[in-house]
Write an enzyme that holds these catalytic residues in place. Sequence first.
Site, mmCIF file in Angstrom:
data_model
loop_
_atom_site.group_PDB
_atom_site.id
_atom_site.type_symbol
_atom_site.label_atom_id
_atom_site.label_comp_id
_atom_site.label_asym_id
_atom_site.label_seq_id
_atom_site.Cartn_x
_atom_site.Cartn_y
_atom_site.Cartn_z
ATOM 1 N N GLU A 162 0.834 -1.212 0.000
ATOM 2 C CA GLU A 162 0.000 0.000 0.000
ATOM 3 C C GLU A 162 0.863 1.255 0.000
ATOM 4 O O GLU A 162 0.809 2.090 0.901
ATOM 5 C CB GLU A 162 -0.975 -0.024 1.173
ATOM 6 C CG GLU A 162 -1.998 -1.145 1.045
ATOM 7 C CD GLU A 162 -3.123 -1.082 2.071
ATOM 8 O OE1 GLU A 162 -4.224 -1.554 1.758
ATOM 9 O OE2 GLU A 162 -2.897 -0.561 3.201
ATOM 10 N N GLU A 264 -5.924 -6.956 -1.814
ATOM 11 C CA GLU A 264 -6.634 -7.047 -0.532
ATOM 12 C C GLU A 264 -8.094 -6.666 -0.714
ATOM 13 O O GLU A 264 -8.399 -5.631 -1.317
ATOM 14 C CB GLU A 264 -6.023 -6.095 0.505
ATOM 15 C CG GLU A 264 -4.617 -6.409 0.941
ATOM 16 C CD GLU A 264 -4.135 -5.458 2.038
ATOM 17 O OE1 GLU A 264 -4.994 -4.861 2.725
ATOM 18 O OE2 GLU A 264 -2.915 -5.316 2.192
#
Length: 367
Positions: A162, A264
């Site tokens: 991320e 995710e």
Amino acid sequence: MKRIILAALVLLMALAAPAQAQTGHGRLQIRGADVSSLAKSEAFGGLYRDARGRRGDALRILSQAGLNYMRLKVWVNPADGYNTKTRVLAVARRVKALGMKLLVDFHYSDTWADPGKQFKPAAWEALPFDQLRQAVYDHTYDVLDALRRQGTTADMVQIGNEINGGLLWPDGSNTNWANTAALLNAGHDAAKRVSRSTKVVLHLANGGDNGLYRWWFDNAAANGIRYDVIGLSYYGYWHGTLEAFQANINDVATRYGKPVVVAETAYPFTTADDDGWENIIVSAEPYPGYQATPQGQSAMLARVADIVRAVPNGLGLGLFTWEATWTGVKGNGWDPADPSSGNGWENQALFGYDDRALPAMAVLGRL
């Protein structure tokens, strides 16, 4: 003449069939789950059962349900000794023995790395930038080469987790794209040195934010950042509407000509708590139209999968449910430095509070 026309139509249909198969029909290539917490859960007594209640190995249960790809994170020197190279090697052996593929997710930290924090490992804190870049290369190579040498080569690898704002702050913050590029390319080059076939993923959160993705990957192109796959996090209760997510994933796949994967996603199956630590998502309907029930969890994962399957030009690879095995086991909390911490995610696992596989697991396995 009719025979000629009919033969021509049959030929055109035959030629079109493979193209149709490439544009969103059939099963996803990746029907995956992040199982980074599994080893620690097992060490602290966590149990897993199939949908009929039979106790078994969580990875085997996931595999038998139809999942085919596991994701494991790597921390550098975490306080609890989990998610290290040694631990990843052990779980990777089990993953590959079941015939599943492996995604390795490098955080380049001793703890969680995400859009709000990209802390350097303590051992790298004082390194000059050139040595920091070398540390990224060496660490990436070390883990991936160890996997290769034990016969469990990583099929995909994330260089950072991320990384909306870069990695290894402040040096690798994307306020300085040249530094960001140097660090990411060091990880890329290490991965490719171990195995040319391993696909390198660059992974951002906020999967519904097209402005973020265009800004980020335009800058990646301008700075020569090397990668194979674009990874997105998409949680419907945080990252915008399903329509915004669909528009973004379609746009980035076609704009940059890269395969895309949801690295995710997750959804709750209950609002109840199982370990005395407040859950992160507590709403009875976290996303409009999708209840926090086993049926709602299944429906949301299926909807995200449908969006990935429909990405133009067959560029949608699939998805990973995040921390599918992180059940409410005492001692397996979120903070590696605090043994008393709990788990705010157990209501989004693929195993229920009775340890049984939830319906969403079988749904995901069929997608």
